[in-house]
Design a protein around this motif. Structure first.
Motif, PDB file in Angstrom:
ATOM      1  N   ALA A 132       0.827  -1.205   0.000  1.00  0.00           N
ATOM      2  CA  ALA A 132       0.000   0.000   0.000  1.00  0.00           C
ATOM      3  C   ALA A 132       0.860   1.252   0.000  1.00  0.00           C
ATOM      4  O   ALA A 132       0.552   2.241  -0.689  1.00  0.00           O
ATOM      5  N   ALA A 133       1.952   1.245   0.755  1.00  0.00           N
ATOM      6  CA  ALA A 133       2.839   2.415   0.809  1.00  0.00           C
ATOM      7  C   ALA A 133       3.466   2.688  -0.549  1.00  0.00           C
ATOM      8  O   ALA A 133       3.611   3.852  -0.965  1.00  0.00           O
ATOM      9  N   ARG A 134       3.829   1.635  -1.252  1.00  0.00           N
ATOM     10  CA  ARG A 134       4.456   1.779  -2.567  1.00  0.00           C
ATOM     11  C   ARG A 134       3.572   2.557  -3.530  1.00  0.00           C
ATOM     12  O   ARG A 134       4.071   3.345  -4.361  1.00  0.00           O
ATOM     13  N   LEU A 135       2.278   2.389  -3.424  1.00  0.00           N
ATOM     14  CA  LEU A 135       1.352   3.071  -4.322  1.00  0.00           C
ATOM     15  C   LEU A 135       1.322   4.575  -4.110  1.00  0.00           C
ATOM     16  O   LEU A 135       0.863   5.319  -4.983  1.00  0.00           O
ATOM     17  N   GLU A 136       1.785   5.025  -2.941  1.00  0.00           N
ATOM     18  CA  GLU A 136       1.748   6.445  -2.614  1.00  0.00           C
ATOM     19  C   GLU A 136       3.024   7.183  -3.000  1.00  0.00           C
ATOM     20  O   GLU A 136       3.120   8.395  -2.818  1.00  0.00           O
ATOM     21  N   LEU A 137       4.001   6.455  -3.530  1.00  0.00           N
ATOM     22  CA  LEU A 137       5.248   7.098  -3.935  1.00  0.00           C
ATOM     23  C   LEU A 137       5.073   7.858  -5.245  1.00  0.00           C
ATOM     24  O   LEU A 137       4.252   7.482  -6.092  1.00  0.00           O
ATOM     25  N   PRO A 138       5.842   8.912  -5.454  1.00  0.00           N
ATOM     26  CA  PRO A 138       5.817   9.593  -6.751  1.00  0.00           C
ATOM     27  C   PRO A 138       6.207   8.647  -7.873  1.00  0.00           C
ATOM     28  O   PRO A 138       6.943   7.669  -7.667  1.00  0.00           O
TER      29      PRO A 138
ATOM     30  N   ARG B 213      17.272  14.719   3.325  1.00  0.00           N
ATOM     31  CA  ARG B 213      16.179  15.049   4.240  1.00  0.00           C
ATOM     32  C   ARG B 213      14.826  14.882   3.553  1.00  0.00           C
ATOM     33  O   ARG B 213      13.882  14.319   4.125  1.00  0.00           O
ATOM     34  N   ALA B 214      14.730  15.330   2.321  1.00  0.00           N
ATOM     35  CA  ALA B 214      13.465  15.190   1.591  1.00  0.00           C
ATOM     36  C   ALA B 214      13.105  13.727   1.381  1.00  0.00           C
ATOM     37  O   ALA B 214      11.940  13.343   1.498  1.00  0.00           O
ATOM     38  N   HIS B 215      14.097  12.915   1.090  1.00  0.00           N
ATOM     39  CA  HIS B 215      13.830  11.493   0.864  1.00  0.00           C
ATOM     40  C   HIS B 215      13.438  10.788   2.162  1.00  0.00           C
ATOM     41  O   HIS B 215      12.550   9.923   2.158  1.00  0.00           O
ATOM     42  N   ARG B 216      14.074  11.143   3.263  1.00  0.00           N
ATOM     43  CA  ARG B 216      13.674  10.570   4.552  1.00  0.00           C
ATOM     44  C   ARG B 216      12.245  10.988   4.909  1.00  0.00           C
ATOM     45  O   ARG B 216      11.453  10.177   5.410  1.00  0.00           O
ATOM     46  N   ASP B 217      11.924  12.227   4.652  1.00  0.00           N
ATOM     47  CA  ASP B 217      10.565  12.709   4.952  1.00  0.00           C
ATOM     48  C   ASP B 217       9.535  12.000   4.074  1.00  0.00           C
ATOM     49  O   ASP B 217       8.415  11.722   4.526  1.00  0.00           O
ATOM     50  N   LEU B 218       9.909  11.704   2.834  1.00  0.00           N
ATOM     51  CA  LEU B 218       9.007  10.959   1.959  1.00  0.00           C
ATOM     52  C   LEU B 218       8.760   9.554   2.514  1.00  0.00           C
ATOM     53  O   LEU B 218       7.609   9.080   2.542  1.00  0.00           O
ATOM     54  N   LEU B 219       9.813   8.888   2.961  1.00  0.00           N
ATOM     55  CA  LEU B 219       9.641   7.582   3.595  1.00  0.00           C
ATOM     56  C   LEU B 219       8.687   7.675   4.778  1.00  0.00           C
ATOM     57  O   LEU B 219       7.800   6.831   4.947  1.00  0.00           O
TER      58      LEU B 219
ATOM     59  N   VAL C  79       4.914   8.069   3.547  1.00  0.00           N
ATOM     60  CA  VAL C  79       4.235   6.921   2.936  1.00  0.00           C
ATOM     61  C   VAL C  79       4.190   5.714   3.873  1.00  0.00           C
ATOM     62  O   VAL C  79       3.216   4.959   3.880  1.00  0.00           O
ATOM     63  N   LEU C  80       5.222   5.520   4.667  1.00  0.00           N
ATOM     64  CA  LEU C  80       5.235   4.384   5.578  1.00  0.00           C
ATOM     65  C   LEU C  80       4.424   4.656   6.837  1.00  0.00           C
ATOM     66  O   LEU C  80       3.723   3.769   7.339  1.00  0.00           O
ATOM     67  N   GLY C  81       4.491   5.876   7.325  1.00  0.00           N
ATOM     68  CA  GLY C  81       3.672   6.229   8.480  1.00  0.00           C
ATOM     69  C   GLY C  81       2.191   6.163   8.172  1.00  0.00           C
ATOM     70  O   GLY C  81       1.382   5.790   9.027  1.00  0.00           O
ATOM     71  N   ALA C  82       1.829   6.483   6.940  1.00  0.00           N
ATOM     72  CA  ALA C  82       0.418   6.478   6.557  1.00  0.00           C
ATOM     73  C   ALA C  82      -0.188   5.083   6.577  1.00  0.00           C
ATOM     74  O   ALA C  82      -1.407   4.941   6.711  1.00  0.00           O
ATOM     75  N   VAL C  83       0.650   4.041   6.462  1.00  0.00           N
ATOM     76  CA  VAL C  83       0.126   2.677   6.476  1.00  0.00           C
ATOM     77  C   VAL C  83       0.406   1.973   7.800  1.00  0.00           C
ATOM     78  O   VAL C  83       0.243   0.757   7.914  1.00  0.00           O
TER      79      VAL C  83
END
Length: 213
Positions: A46-52, A155-161, A164-168
């Motif tokens: 599910a998290a993968r689907l939320e990535l750009p 920092r941007a990439h960590r925040d992206l993780l 998307v991971l926190g959301a699931v």
């Protein structure tokens, strides 16, 4: 204040084993095809689907055997003893848990955790500030998720993780930007869940081996 896996509050969390099997992640998560609990696999999908578009999650490790966990503890403890001559047993346990969990509460042993990163459409890893599994000593603390000594892209990439991971429903272990888990004792403590869902599991058979109260 960072809660470490050596904190007695983690071990005090009871486990109500749900019995989910270990499953292999598919190749879209990388060639390791790591073993994780079914519920964790579903959340990663599910998290993968939320990535750009053009980005993907690469999981480099999931379930870990007790023997492997003990080996990592021994190796890192030896490094710490060399770096800090005369270190006490309590301090050694605390410092080592920044990088590797005590066996009794280890999320990887429960099949509840993954070590992962982000890759582009060519499979090249993005800048996350350090390599996966960089110790606090090797990285001068840059392995901590909230470390300030990293560049803006990292920092941007960590925040992206985190998004998307926190959301699931996954949680990060703050001393390791790459370590995310769901259903283990650490997850239960930081989310306020009454019990953990996953205890130790044997990879060879997928049969639950038992849990500590």
């Amino acid at each position: 204040m960072t809660i470490l896996l050596s904190d007695p509050r983690v071990a005090a969390v009871p486990v109500d084993e749900c019995g989910e099997p270990l499953v292999h992640l598919d190749e879209s998560f990388g060639p390791a095809r790591s073993l994780v609990r079914q519920g964790l696999a579903d959340r990663l999908a599910a998290a993968r689907l939320e990535l750009p578009s053009g980005l993907a999650l690469r999981v480099v490790e999931g379930h870990r055997s007790v023997a492997d966990q003990r080996s990592i503890i021994a190796d890192y403890s030896a490094q710490l003893c060399a770096a800090y001559p005369g270190i006490s047993a309590d301090d050694l346990r605390r410092l080592s848990s920044r990088f590797v969990s005590p066996v009794a509460v280890a999320p990887h042993v429960a099949g509840a955790a993954v070590d992962l990163t982000l890759v582009d459409e060519r499979g090249h890893e993005l800048d996350l500030g350090t390599k996966i599994d960089a110790t606090p000593e090797q990285s001068a603390g840059a392995c901590y998720f909230a470390a300030e000594e990293i560049g803006p892209d990292a920092r941007a990439h960590r925040d992206l993780l985190a998004r998307v991971l926190g959301a699931v429903g996954l949680v990060n272990y703050p001393t390791e930007w790459w370590h995310w888990s769901h259903g283990d004792r650490y997850w239960a403590l930081v989310t306020g869940a009454e019990t953990a869902r996953y205890g130790p599991v044997e990879a060879s058979s997928g049969v639950i081996t038992g849990t500590a109260a």
